[in-house]
Design an enzyme around this catalytic site. Structure first.
Site, PDB file in Angstrom:
ATOM      1  N   GLU A 298       0.802  -1.221   0.000  1.00 37.55           N
ATOM      2  CA  GLU A 298       0.000   0.000   0.000  1.00 37.55           C
ATOM      3  C   GLU A 298       0.839   1.278   0.000  1.00 37.55           C
ATOM      4  O   GLU A 298       0.791   2.070   0.947  1.00 37.55           O
ATOM      5  CB  GLU A 298      -0.946   0.024   1.201  1.00 37.55           C
ATOM      6  CG  GLU A 298      -2.049  -0.985   1.100  1.00 37.55           C
ATOM      7  CD  GLU A 298      -3.084  -0.806   2.199  1.00 37.55           C
ATOM      8  OE1 GLU A 298      -2.737  -0.310   3.289  1.00 37.55           O
ATOM      9  OE2 GLU A 298      -4.236  -1.156   1.966  1.00 37.55           O
TER      10      GLU A 298
ATOM     11  N   GLU B 132      -6.875  -7.744  -0.385  1.00 36.57           N
ATOM     12  CA  GLU B 132      -7.477  -7.737   0.951  1.00 36.57           C
ATOM     13  C   GLU B 132      -8.957  -7.437   0.796  1.00 36.57           C
ATOM     14  O   GLU B 132      -9.327  -6.368   0.288  1.00 36.57           O
ATOM     15  CB  GLU B 132      -6.820  -6.673   1.825  1.00 36.57           C
ATOM     16  CG  GLU B 132      -5.333  -6.909   2.038  1.00 36.57           C
ATOM     17  CD  GLU B 132      -4.690  -5.853   2.926  1.00 36.57           C
ATOM     18  OE1 GLU B 132      -5.417  -5.128   3.639  1.00 36.57           O
ATOM     19  OE2 GLU B 132      -3.455  -5.740   2.883  1.00 36.57           O
TER      20      GLU B 132
HETATM   21  C1  GAL Z   1      -5.000  -2.363   4.769  1.00 35.61           C
HETATM   22  C2  GAL Z   1      -3.595  -2.862   5.082  1.00 35.61           C
HETATM   23  C3  GAL Z   1      -3.602  -4.023   6.031  1.00 35.61           C
HETATM   24  C4  GAL Z   1      -4.535  -3.753   7.171  1.00 35.61           C
HETATM   25  C5  GAL Z   1      -5.905  -3.459   6.635  1.00 35.61           C
HETATM   26  C6  GAL Z   1      -6.935  -3.230   7.708  1.00 35.61           C
HETATM   27  O1  GAL Z   1      -5.020  -1.049   4.365  1.00 35.61           O
HETATM   28  O2  GAL Z   1      -2.924  -3.249   3.909  1.00 35.61           O
HETATM   29  O3  GAL Z   1      -2.308  -4.255   6.512  1.00 35.61           O
HETATM   30  O4  GAL Z   1      -4.056  -2.675   7.905  1.00 35.61           O
HETATM   31  O5  GAL Z   1      -5.840  -2.315   5.842  1.00 35.61           O
HETATM   32  O6  GAL Z   1      -8.195  -2.957   7.164  1.00 35.61           O
END
Ligand code: GAL
Length: 645
Positions: A144, A315
C-alpha cells in the site's frame, strides 16, 4: 481465466505448532492462495545483517505442503527500529516540517537513498532465497504505497532529490523560471539548489511549483518500486504485484504498474462508505452495512487497467474493520457479494484480510475469518459459499466494454493544487460519471489518459482532464467512438498555466470557454428538461450545436463531429441525461438499473449484484437481498443467497 480465493496470514503472529492446522483449515475452506511476510522485517532480521529466515522457510513449506500457493511480500513497509538508528533521517517529514515517527508503519521517505539501498538489500536476500521456491507463486512489493498519507514527504532527502529532478526536467534554471511563471511575486531562482519544497510558505505556493513537486513525488514511488521489481525479476518468474488502495491518488498507479505484472487492491467497502465518499446522509444510512454499490466496482475497473488486464483483490473486508469513524458489521451476504462482484469484474484472486483476528496491537478490533480464539467468525461461511459458487461457474475472460472512462492521476494533483471551488474534486467528478454509466446498466472499462488505442469502444468519457492532449481526442475519433470531454478539460498546460490558444482546445470542435465560475452547494443551476449543474460552470460559445442548456439559456453541453464538450459538473439527474444522449448517439444499449442493483458482463455471464437489504427484481427474476444472481443469456444459472444469515 481461473479465479480463486486467497487469504492474508501472519505466521509470525501465531505459535508454529498451529500453522499446519491453519493451512489445512484454509484449504478446507476453498482457499488456494495465502499472502505472508509483508510486515515481518523485524523477525527476518532482528539484528542488522543477521538474517533469521528459517522460520519463514518452514512457514512457506507448511503452507505449500497443504496445497496453498504463497504470495510473498517484501517487508519494506515496516522498517524495524534499528533501521532508524542506522538512518535517523530516513523518516518522512510532514507538511509542517515534523518527522513521522517510528511506532506504526510506512515510516520512511521514498527519496531516502540509504533506505532504498536497505530495501534493495532485503529484497535481494529474499529473492535469492525464495525466487525459485515452488510454493512461492507470486510476489508483492512493499504494501500500500501512499497509505496513511505517505507519498509526499518534505524531508531534506526529498528536497535534494527534487532539485535534481527539476534539473533533469527543465535543463536550466531560466527554463524553470519561465515554465513556472516565477516572475510573478519575484519568485525567480538563480540556481537549482535554491529551490525549496512548497510547504510552509506564507500564502499559497506557486501552483506550478506544487504540481512539479507532486509529479516528482509520484516518480519517487515509481523509482522506489522499480528497485525491488528489478531485483525480483532477476530471480523469479512468478508474477509481481503491488497492493494498492481505494481512492489513493497521490502517485500515478499506471506508472508503477508498468514495472509489475498484476495490480491488486484492498477492498473495505463499509469503511470506505463512511470515510472516503461524498454522498448524502440518506445514501450512507441505506448502505451502511453494505458499502456503496459503485465504489468497489470503480476500483475493480481501475485496477484492471493498472494491471494491464491482470488484477486481484489482495485484501477483502471479512467483517467490521477498526479504522473508520464507525465500524458496523456487514449484512449477511455482503462478505460473499463483494468477492463475487470482484470476480465479475475479472479478478483472478480475491483474498480475505485476514485469516484470524489478531488479539494484540493496532488492529485487534479488525475482524478476520476467524475470531482471535480460532472459532469461525461470521465471514467464514460466506468465504465458503464463494468457493462453492466459483466451483459452479465456468471459466470466463473479461471482454472489452462498449464504454471507456479516462482516469488521470495528474489531473487530481492539479485540481487539488488549485481547486478554485471547494466542491470540485477530480475523483468525485470522474466517479459521478462512472455512477451515471452504471445506473444505465453499462459495463465500463477505465483507461489511462496515455491510452491511444480505442478500437472497439463506442463512447469514451474524459471528464476533468487538466491537460488535454489533442492526440487523445483524435485517437478516440479514429476509433469511431463518441468523445465526451469536460468539464474543466484542457484547462491548464503541463506546467500549470492557462493554454495560450484558449480552451478546451478540442480539435474540430468549435467550442470556446469564455468564463469559469465555481458554485457553492446551494447554488446549483437548473438545466432545461431536467437535472442541475453543481459545483462548476463554464460559459461556452462557438459554432458547435448546443445539446443541453440551462434554464436561462446558457449552453451546458455542445457537440460537433462526434466530439462533445460538457461545460459543467452535472448532478445525478443531469449525468443520466448526458449518458443516455451519448448512448443513443453512439449506439450503446442501456438497461437502466434500480438503485443499489448493478450488473456486470463477464464472458458469457452477466452478474447482477443487489446491495440492498431487500430483494430486487431483474428481468422478472428475484435477486435476493445482499445477493448475487448470475445470468447466462436470459437464464439465471447461479444464485448466491445468504441473506438469512
Ligand atoms: C489495509 C492494510 C492491512 C490492514 C488493513 C486493515 O489497508 O494493507 O495491513 O491494515 O488495511 O483494514
Amino acid at each position: 481465466m481461473k479465479q480463486e480465493l486467497g487469504v492474508c496470514y501472519y505466521p509470525e503472529h501465531w505459535p508454529e505448532e498451529n500453522w499446519a492446522k491453519d493451512a489445512a483449515d484454509m484449504t478446507a475452506t476453498g482457499i488456494r492462495w495465502v499472502r505472508i511476510g509483508e510486515f515481518a522485517w523485524s523477525r527476518m532480521e532482528a539484528v542488522p545483517g543477521q538474517m533469521t529466515l528459517e522460520w519463514l522457510d518452514r512457514a512457506i513449506e507448511v503452507l505449500g505442503a497443504a496445497g496453498l500457493k504463497v504470495v510473498l511480500g517484501t517487508p519494506t513497509a515496516t522498517p524495524p527500529r534499528w533501521m532508524i538508528d542506522n538512518h535517523p533521517d530516513m523518516l518522512a517529514v510532514d507538511e509542517n516540517g515534523a518527522p513521522r515517527k517510528f511506532g506504526s508503519r510506512r515510516h520512511y521517505c521514498f527519496s531516502h537513498q540509504g533506505y532504498r539501498q536497505e530495501c534493495a538489500r532485503i529484497t535481494q536476500i529474499v529473492a535469492e532465497r525464495y525466487g525459485k521456491n515452488p510454493h512461492v507463486a507470486a510476489w508483492q512489493t512493499d504494501n500500500e504505497y501512499g497509505c496513511h498519507d505517505t507519498t509526499i514527504s518534505y524531508s531534506e532527502s526529498a528536497k535534494v532529490a527534487f532539485q535534481n529532478w527539476c534539473k533533469a526536467r527543465y535543463g536550466s534554471v531560466e527554463a524553470l523560471n519561465e515554465a513556472w511563471g516565477n516572475v510573478f511575486w519575484s519568485m525567480e531562482y538563480a540556481a537549482f539548489d535554491q529551490i525549496d519544497l512548497p510547504n510552509l510558505t506564507v500564502t499559497d505556493p506557486n501552483p506550478a511549483h506544487v504540481l512539479a513537486f507532486r509529479r516528482f513525488s509520484s516518480d519517487q514511488v515509481v523509482a522506489f518500486n522499480k528497485v525491488q521489481a528489478d531485483i525480483l525479476k532477476a530471480h523469479t518468474d512468478a508474477p509481481l504485484i503491488h497492493n494498492y488502495m481505494g481512492r489513493i491518488l497521490e502517485f500515478d498507479h499506471f506508472d508503477v504498474g508498468e514495472d509489475l505484472d498484476i495490480a491488486s487492491w484492498d477492498s473495505y467497502p463499509i469503511g470506505f462508505l463512511s470515510d472516503r465518499l461524498e454522498a448524502t446522509d440518506e445514501h450512507k444510512a441505506r448502505f451502511l452495512r453494505q458499502g456503496d454499490p459503485d465504489f468497489q466496482a470503480f476500483h475493480h475497473d481501475l485496477y484492471r487497467a493498472v494491471g494491464k488486464g491482470r488484477w486481484w483483490v489482495m485484501e477483502q473486508q471479512p467483517g467490521p474493520v477498526n479504522w473508520a469513524p464507525y465500524n458496523p458489521a456487514p449484512l449477511p451476504g455482503m462478505v460473499a457479494l463483494w468477492a463475487l462482484e470482484a470476480f465479475a469484474h475479472g479478478a483472478e484472486v480475491v483474498s480475505y484480510f485476514r485469516w484470524r483476528q489478531a488479539p494484540f496491537a493496532q488492529e485487534q478490533m479488525h475482524a478476520g475469518l476467524q475470531a482471535p480464539d480460532g472459532v469461525d467468525a461470521p465471514g467464514m461461511d460466506q468465504a465458503r459459499a464463494v468457493a462453492g459458487v466459483l466451483d459452479m461457474l465456468k471459466e470466463q475472460d473479461t471482454q472489452q466494454a462498449d464504454v471507456a472512462l479516462v482516469f488521470d492521476y495528474a489531473s487530481d494533483w492539479a485540481w487539488k493544487t488549485q481547486p478554485q471551488g471547494a466542491g470540485f474534486d477530480y475523483f468525485r467528478l470522474v466517479f459521478s460519471a462512472y455512477r451515471g454509466l452504471r445506473r444505465a446498466g453499462l459495463s465500463v472499462d477505465i483507461v489511462s489518459a496515455a491510452c491511444r488505442e480505442f478500437s472497439g469502444y463506442k463512447a469514451v468519457f474524459a471528464p476533468g482532464l487538466a491537460t488535454l492532449d489533442p492526440a487523445l481526442v483524435l485517437a478516440i475519433s479514429e476509433a469511431d467512438a463518441l468523445a465526451v470531454v469536460g468539464p474543466r478539460t484542457g484547462a491548464i498546460t503541463e506546467e500549470f498555466s492557462i493554454p495560450a490558444k484558449g480552451r478546451p482546445g478540442v480539435p474540430s470542435l468549435d467550442v470556446r470557454v469564455d468564463l469559469i465560475e465555481s458554485l457553492p452547494p446551494q447554488a446549483g443551476m437548473d438545466v432545461s428538461g431536467g437535472g442541475k449543474v453543481e459545483h462548476w460552470h463554464e460559459r461556452l460559445s462557438g459554432e458547435a450545436e448546443v445539446l443541453l442548456k440551462s434554464q436561462d439559456g446558457a449552453p451546458v453541453l455542445m457537440g460537433q463531429n462526434g466530439r462533445w464538450y460538457l461545460g459543467s459538473f452535472p448532478d445525478e439527474a443531469l449525468w443520466d441525461r448526458v449518458v443516455s444522449m451519448a448512448c443513443e448517439q453512439a449506439g450503446v444499449a442501456m438497461s437502466p438499473m434500480q438503485d443499489g442493483v448493478r450488473r456486470r458482463r463477464f464472458g458469457s455471464y452477466e452478474f447482477v449484484v443487489n446491495y440492498n437489504s431487500f430483494s430486487a427484481s431483474v428481468s422478472g427474476h428475484r435477486v435476493p437481498a445482499c445477493g448475487v444472481l448470475v445470468f447466462e443469456g436470459n437464464t439465471p444459472v447461479v444464485a448466491c443467497d445468504l441473506s438469512s444469515g
